[in-house]
Structures are given as structure tokens and as C-alpha cells.
Design an enzyme around this catalytic site. Structure first.
Site, PDB file in Angstrom:
ATOM      1  N   SER A 298      32.360  83.115 157.149  1.00  0.00           N
ATOM      2  CA  SER A 298      31.406  82.048 156.894  1.00  0.00           C
ATOM      3  C   SER A 298      31.201  81.221 158.168  1.00  0.00           C
ATOM      4  CB  SER A 298      31.912  81.206 155.718  1.00  0.00           C
ATOM      5  OG  SER A 298      30.924  80.369 155.217  1.00  0.00           O
ATOM      6  N   ASP A 354      25.469  88.454 148.903  1.00  0.00           N
ATOM      7  CA  ASP A 354      25.893  87.157 149.446  1.00  0.00           C
ATOM      8  C   ASP A 354      24.702  86.439 150.085  1.00  0.00           C
ATOM      9  OD1 ASP A 354      27.266  85.008 150.441  1.00  0.00           O
ATOM     10  OD2 ASP A 354      28.502  86.146 151.848  1.00  0.00           O
ATOM     11  N   HIS A 409      30.580  85.431 147.964  1.00  0.00           N
ATOM     12  CA  HIS A 409      30.874  84.948 149.317  1.00  0.00           C
ATOM     13  C   HIS A 409      32.370  84.910 149.629  1.00  0.00           C
ATOM     14  CE1 HIS A 409      30.067  83.028 153.100  1.00  0.00           C
ATOM     15  NE2 HIS A 409      30.729  81.937 152.784  1.00  0.00           N
TER      16      HIS A 409
END
Length: 515
Positions: A298, A354, A409
Site C-alpha cells: 500500500s 483491489d 487489499h
């Protein structure tokens, strides 16, 4: 990440689930009819979003036939097998596995040696979540729960053959309102900084196996309010001396510092580059081949690219690679071109469902390059870099279907899918060994037949211990696990170190006397 809800992806249930429970309780009193209407509306919204974003998400009712009809036998089979395969000697192929040829012919089908390396670096990134102190009632909220000498031991990562040499701290340059501060206590270890990752280096045995001395930098993803606030900063900012530009918020976290803070008198950039420089010079001075592998999930994947750019500028000729998971776009096409010119190799692992890798630039992105002949190069357009390994939630028989942005995610979802990936056209790998239970650490992605509770990863008794008087209290951290002990704690730590050194000297004297 960029979505406000992404802050909950890695939080223990005590921090992330309370609001949802209250909402569920309210809806439970509103009758079956309204609940059905709500579900229909939610399904329509999810279907509209997935159609718009081309996420290819299967509805719950269309789930494919599962691989196991008897899940009890699955439990017996999986619980009695090791979670890893024997390590292979990859010294002769390390450059290809590190991306020297942009992983050509290694991704589809996925080479088993590369799969193991991707999972290894992913677990290094996952460690930044597993050891992070999320407890808003803790005076050390935002720090790492363990000192660097115990990190891998506590998380079961000693088997990877690396040693942590340095912790990295980062701060945001913005002023946060009081209601968004991470800790509920006035007296905390730091009001400004968060533990953001670490630097590690391979030991001698692992170095022989992989063919070079590997320096790893692992960056954490978004968890603190100030970090996801920065994730929303969508304007591009120049970096370097050319036309390269990167997202302002990512660059701010990487470069912010303040001489009046305790942990960020130097920026995350300066901390990591000082440590990497020391290690590169030391091991190259010993005549060893050295590589730098930077990983993150991320936001951590975005910081990994900025780190790789800086490292490649400072160390021409050093093998620099990035292995990122669920990372957003970071900069424009000029930034991508500079990374290519510097020889940085990037492998982006993404899950098709995602949302985060689609940001920023969910509409205006690298797909517009087909119109360059008409529009010219658009410097304000965000662009992904490097090679891509695309995974699909629907490939795994163990994962739920439907719209679950937090689960899509989650880094543990990514690692599960990597472990089971053979090729774009193949079914999920039947001999995948990584523990499936890990997927539900901080989300609810596993099918109910597995009977694994959601968001199960948390401290025993939420960190409370029963003292000698039978009272439940928050324990004091061991002195060596305090980020930077002061006062009485520092005195306790220095005494402990002196005692350990005295014990070592006594044992050495005893051994000499025996000899």
C-alpha cells in the site's frame, strides 16, 4: 490507503470493528423487509462500482464449486503439513530472480524460486503491521512493540536468515486535529512520529544461498490518521532535476523532518539512506556482491519506489529492486522513465479486485499514452512502473466472493494468492503450503466452511495481564523494547546491559580456567 476505510485493514478488532457492531445492532431492530431492501441496494451499489471499475467480482451466489467437499478432512490434511517448502540454492540465478531481465518468462507461469522470494519479501512487509502498536490507550501507540534484535524472533521470521539493523521513523508535515490523534493519552513516546519500517541484511548462510549480500528495506502501509490524510494529497511535486514528479503526500511522509521532534530530527529518507550507505560500503569493502531489495504494501509500496529512486541515484551500479504489494501509482511518466534509466527493477504484485492500485489516476493514467501523438506527453498523468504480477481472488477456493475492499487489499490475502498462483490459466496450486488461516488476521475473507474467525490477530486479553494481586493491568514494556528509553527506564536498561556483559566476562573467565 487512499480510501478512508483502508485505515482499518490492519487494525485489531478492538480498533476496527466496534462501529460496525453498533450499526449492525441498529439494523437488527428494523425488520426483515428493510434489511432485504438494504441488501438489495448494497448489491446494486457494489455491482455498479465493480462494473465501473472493471473489478470482475463474482456475486456471492455464483461462487465456484469448492475444491474440498469435506472440510474436516481438509483441516486434518493441512494441519499436519509444514507451512514452507525446503529452501533451494538460488545463487546462480539471483540476478534473474532480482529482476535483471524484468522477470521475463518468470511470471507466467510463476517460477517456484521466484514465488518463494516474493513471499519472503511480503512477509518482511507484513512484519511492519504485525509488530505495530495499534493500542490507542498505550503510551507507545505508533511504535514497534519489540526492539530490533527481537523483531524476527517474535514474529517467527528468523527462518528467513536476515538480521534487522535499523528502525525507520516517519512523520507527517501536517497538523492533525486533536480528535484524529492516534493516542488517547497526553503522555506518549512521540506525538509526531510513527514507526515506519526497518532495514535488515542477510546473514552468512542466507547470503550463500541467494548468491549475494542482500540488504532489505521494508516499509509499512497506512495506519495512522495523518498518513491516510497525506494519501489524499493528489497534486504532483517535482523530484530530482528533470521533469519527474511524484505525489505530494507520499513525498511528504518520506522527507518530512523537524528539529524539535524526538524521532524525526532527520527524515525517513535520511535515516534509511544513512543505514543503507553504511551497509553497502561495509560489505562492498569486504569484496562481496551486494543487492538492495525494497518492499512495502500500500503506502509502503509508494515509499519503496521513492527509496529506490534515491538509492539508485546515490549508488550507480548497485542492483536495486522493488517488490511491492497493492501499491498505488506514485509519479508521472517522466518519473517512470528516470527509474528505468537508473536501472531500478520493480515488480508490482496486484490483486485484480483491489481498488488501491488503481489510484491515484483512476481515470487519467498510463492508458492515455495511446493518445500521445495527439496530446503530447501529459506530465500531470499518473503512471505505474515496472512489471506486474496480477492475481485474482476468484482463483482461490478458500476466499469468499462478493465486494470486500478491506479483504481485497489485505497483504495476507496477497500472500495467500501468490502462494497458490501457477499461471494466469491454471487453477489454484493444490500443494500451496502457506497457512490459510493467516488470511483472516485482520479481515473476513475465508469461506465459512473453514471456521476461522475474522480479525483474529490480537494480543492475548487485548494486552492486559493479571498481576500478583489478581488485578488486570497494562504491563510495562521491557526496557529494551521501549523505542528510546529515558530517565529511570534508561537506567534500568543500562544496568541490565552491564549485568549481561559481566555475565559474559565471567563465563569467558570460567572457560579459560577450565582450559
Amino acid at each position: 490507503m487512499a480510501l478512508p476505510t483502508m485505515i482499518h485493514t490492519h487494525l485489531p478488532p478492538a480498533l476496527s470493528g466496534g462501529g460496525m457492531n453498533r450499526i449492525s445492532a441498529v439494523y437488527a431492530h428494523q425488520g426483515v423487509a428493510s434489511d432485504t431492501k438494504l441488501n438489495r441496494g448494497a448489491r446494486r451499489l457494489a455491482e455498479s462500482l465493480t462494473t465501473l471499475l472493471n473489478l470482475n467480482i463474482e456475486p456471492l451466489c455464483s461462487r465456484k464449486n469448492l475444491q474440498y467437499s469435506n472440510w474436516d478432512s481438509f483441516d486434518d490434511e493441512k494441519h499436519n503439513t509444514p507451512t514452507t517448502s525446503p529452501k533451494e540454492m538460488i545463487a546462480d540465478k539471483w540476478r534473474e530472480l532480482h529482476g535483471s531481465s524484468d522477470w521475463e518468462k518468470l511470471l507466467d507461469p510463476l517460477h517456484p524460486w521466484l514465488r518463494r522470494e516474493i513471499v519472503k519479501y511480503g512477509e518482511f512487509a507484513q512484519a511492519t503491521y504485525d509488530a505495530f502498536d495499534f493500542d490507542s490507550f498505550s503510551e507507545y501507540c505508533g511504535s514497534c512493540r519489540y526492539n530490533r534484535n527481537k523483531l524476527f524472533e517474535k514474529l517467527g521470521l528468523s527462518k528467513n536468515g536476515y538480521k534487522v539493523t535499523k528502525y525507520i521513523y516517519a512523520m507527517s508535515a501536517i497538523e492533525m486535529p486533536q480528535w484524529l490523534e492516534r493516542s488517547r493519552l497526553m503522555d506518549t513516546w512521540s506525538k509526531d512520529s510513527n514507526w515506519m519500517g526497518y532495514v535488515a541484511v542477510s546473514d552468512d548462510e542466507e547470503t550463500r544461498r541467494i548468491g549475494r549480500r542482500d540488504i532489505v528495506v521494508a516499509w509499512r502501509g497506512t495506519v495512522a490518521p495523518s498518513e491516510w490524510y497525506e494519501d489524499f494529497q493528489r497534486n504532483l511535486e517535482p523530484i530530482g532535476i528533470g521533469d519527474a514528479k511524484v505525489e505530494h503526500g507520499f513525498l511528504s511522509i518520506y522527507t518530512s523532518k523537524n528539529e524539535f521532534t524526538r524521532y524525526n530530527k532527520s527524515s525517513a529518507s535520511e535515516q534509511v539512506m544513512k543505514e543503507v550507505t553504511k551497509l553497502v560500503q561495509f560489505y562492498q569493502g569486504q569484496g562481496e556482491e551486494v543487492s538492495l531489495t525494497i518492499t512495502g504494501h500500500s503506502l509502503g509500496g509508494a515509499l519503496a519506489l521513492l527509496n529506490a529512486y534515491e538509492a539508485a541515484v546515490n549508488f550507480p551500479g548497485l542492483a536495486v529492486s522493488v517488490v511491492s504489494f497493492g501499491a498505488p501509482r506514485v509519479g508521472n511518466c517522466a518519473f517512470r522513465a528516470e527509474l528505468d534509466d537508473l536501472g531500478v527493477k520493480t515488480l508490482r504484485v496486484v490483486v485484480k479486485q483491489d481498488l488501491v492500485p488503481r489510484m491515484p489516476g483512476i481515470v487519467f493514467n498510463e492508458s492515455l499514452q495511446r493518445f500521445d501523438d495527439v496530446t503530447g506527453t501529459l506530465e500531470w498523468v499518473y503512471t505505474h512502473v515496472g512489471a506486474e504480477l496480477k492475481l485474482d481472488v476468484s482463483s482461490s477456493p478458500y476466499l469468499k466472493r462478493g465486494f470486500n475492499p478491506l479483504g481485497f487489499h489485505s497483504l495476507e490475502t496477497y500472500l495467500h494468492l501468490v502462494d497458490g498462483y501457477l499461471s494466469a490459466e491454471s487453477a489454484f496450486r493444490s500443494c500451496a503450503r502457506r497457512d490459510v488461516t493467516l488470511v483472516n488476521k485482520a479481515c473476513d475473507m475465508l469461506v465459512d466452511e473453514l471456521r476461522i474467525p475474522q480479525c483474529w490477530y490480537q494480543l492475548a486479553n487485548k494486552g492486559l495481564v493479571c498481576n500478583e494481586h489478581g488485578r488486570w493491568v497494562k504491563p510495562r514494556r521491557e526496557p529494551e523494547d521501549i523505542p528510546s528509553p529515558t530517565g529511570e527506564q534508561a537506567h534500568d536498561l543500562s544496568l541490565r546491559i552491564e549485568m549481561q556483559e559481566s555475565y559474559k566476562c565471567c563465563m569467558q573467565d570460567k572457560n579459560l580456567a577450565i582450559c
